[in-house]
Enzyme design. Structure first.
Site, mmCIF file in Angstrom:
data_model
loop_
_atom_site.group_PDB
_atom_site.id
_atom_site.type_symbol
_atom_site.label_atom_id
_atom_site.label_comp_id
_atom_site.label_asym_id
_atom_site.label_seq_id
_atom_site.Cartn_x
_atom_site.Cartn_y
_atom_site.Cartn_z
ATOM 1 N N HIS A 10 8.540 -16.500 16.264
ATOM 2 C CA HIS A 10 9.517 -16.501 17.353
ATOM 3 C C HIS A 10 10.929 -16.201 16.852
ATOM 4 O O HIS A 10 11.221 -16.301 15.646
ATOM 5 C CB HIS A 10 9.505 -17.852 18.075
ATOM 6 C CG HIS A 10 9.900 -19.003 17.189
ATOM 7 N ND1 HIS A 10 11.214 -19.276 16.845
ATOM 8 C CD2 HIS A 10 9.151 -19.954 16.575
ATOM 9 C CE1 HIS A 10 11.263 -20.333 16.071
ATOM 10 N NE2 HIS A 10 10.024 -20.771 15.880
ATOM 11 N N GLU A 87 3.648 -25.167 16.567
ATOM 12 C CA GLU A 87 4.081 -25.610 15.245
ATOM 13 C C GLU A 87 3.405 -26.936 14.910
ATOM 14 O O GLU A 87 2.854 -27.616 15.783
ATOM 15 C CB GLU A 87 5.613 -25.776 15.265
ATOM 16 C CG GLU A 87 6.263 -26.183 13.965
ATOM 17 C CD GLU A 87 5.986 -25.223 12.833
ATOM 18 O OE1 GLU A 87 4.927 -25.397 12.178
ATOM 19 O OE2 GLU A 87 6.809 -24.322 12.595
#
Length: 211
Positions: A10, A87
């Protein structure tokens, strides 16, 4: 049949810039991150990127999903969201600085005990297995296709370890930069192969690593 993956980190967030552990906190892209996603989109839409993308998949955290939405808009493909590509969950440590909790360089590995987990978080071993299972499931679901995945530094770290057959506690030697492009494949025998790694053709300058 071989399934190809383009795995992209990202864009930058304010917590990346401040070197804070994000984990499952749903932090938005900052201005730099939005610009990075736009630059990535221009590259993916250009003749310089020649791969045909069949499917789009993203972590459901918005720093990844917003990067996916911006960078892939020219294809008009639906984006499959999944919490399995988030994550690593750092639990009570989320929001703290890397250095203050003992992760000055690589917050995705605990070099003392891979089975230790922060309160409310995941151990490195559990996180590692979650990531590998996710890609194996995607391989079965999209066999023989080319899939672009938008995820996180920790996810990319675990894939890198699998591809290079490295232990979970071994220091990483390569940075994982925002919006970097990582190409690997999984064949029908379940063998993982690295194709190209850490590419940033769309950015004029490389930013400091900020997992």
């Amino acid at each position: 049949m071989t399934t190809h993956f383009y795995l992209i980190r990202h864009g930058e967030t304010s917590w990346n810039a401040e070197k804070k552990l994000q984990g499952w906190q749903d932090i938005a892209l900052n201005e730099t991150g939005l610009q990075q996603a736009e630059q990535l989109q221009h590259y993916l839409a250009s003749e310089a990127f020649s791969a045909r993308i069949d499917r789009l998949v993203s972590s459901d955290l918005r720093r990844a999903s917003d990067t996916a939405r911006i960078a892939s808009r020219h294809w008009g493909l639906p984006i499959e969201m999944t919490d399995q590509l988030r994550e690593r969950g750092f639990g009570e440590l989320e929001g703290q600085s890397w250095a203050s909790v003992g992760y000055p360089d690589q917050p995705n590995a605990d070099h003392t005990d891979i089975d230790a987990s922060p309160q409310g978080g995941e151990s490195v071993r559990v996180f590692h297995q979650r990531v590998l299972n996710s890609f194996e499931e995607l391989t079965a679901k999209h066999s023989g296709l080319t899939v672009m995945v938008f995820a996180h530094g920790g996810v990319i770290d675990q894939v890198w370890r699998k591809l290079n057959q490295l232990s979970l506690w071994e220091p990483r030697t390569q940075s994982i930069l925002n919006t970097s492009i990582n190409h690997f494949s999984i064949d029908q025998q379940g063998v993982w192969n690295i194709e190209n790694w850490g590419q940033l053709p769309h950015l004029s300058t490389a930013l400091d690593e900020a997992p």
